[in-house]
Design an enzyme around this catalytic site. Sequence first.
Site: not given
Ligand SMILES: [Zn+2]
Length: 116
Positions: A39, A52, A77, A80
């Site tokens: 991230n 991701e 999420c 992704c």
């Molecule tokens: Zn995500």
Amino acid sequence: MDEFMQAALAEPEQGRLTGAIPVGSVLVKEGYIIGRGHNKRVQYGDPITHAEIDCLRNAGRIGNYQGTTLYSTLMPCCMCAGAVVQFGIKKVLAGESATFPGAKEFMESHDVEVVD
Ligand SMILES: [Zn+2]
């Protein structure tokens, strides 16, 4: 622990000193890591660079995602999960979904095997 999940867990360590949100991801094909990422939302001021997405970007344009497995330290999420479905990735291993439930049902509804 699975060696690929260990690799995903190692990813956020690179960003920890810069205040990164600690989520890591690796993409595996035929027993090899072909992409890895973490991230970078905080470092880049970029709302899109989830672990991701960073991983898929680093893997490059591989053309065919058949036989790939996406590992993420956190359940993907909606964004992704959309990339997983869009690219035809059929297996996702998530480290956990307790702190964030993610989009497990969405992926499963598109025939993605999700291991939490
Ligand atoms: Zn995500």
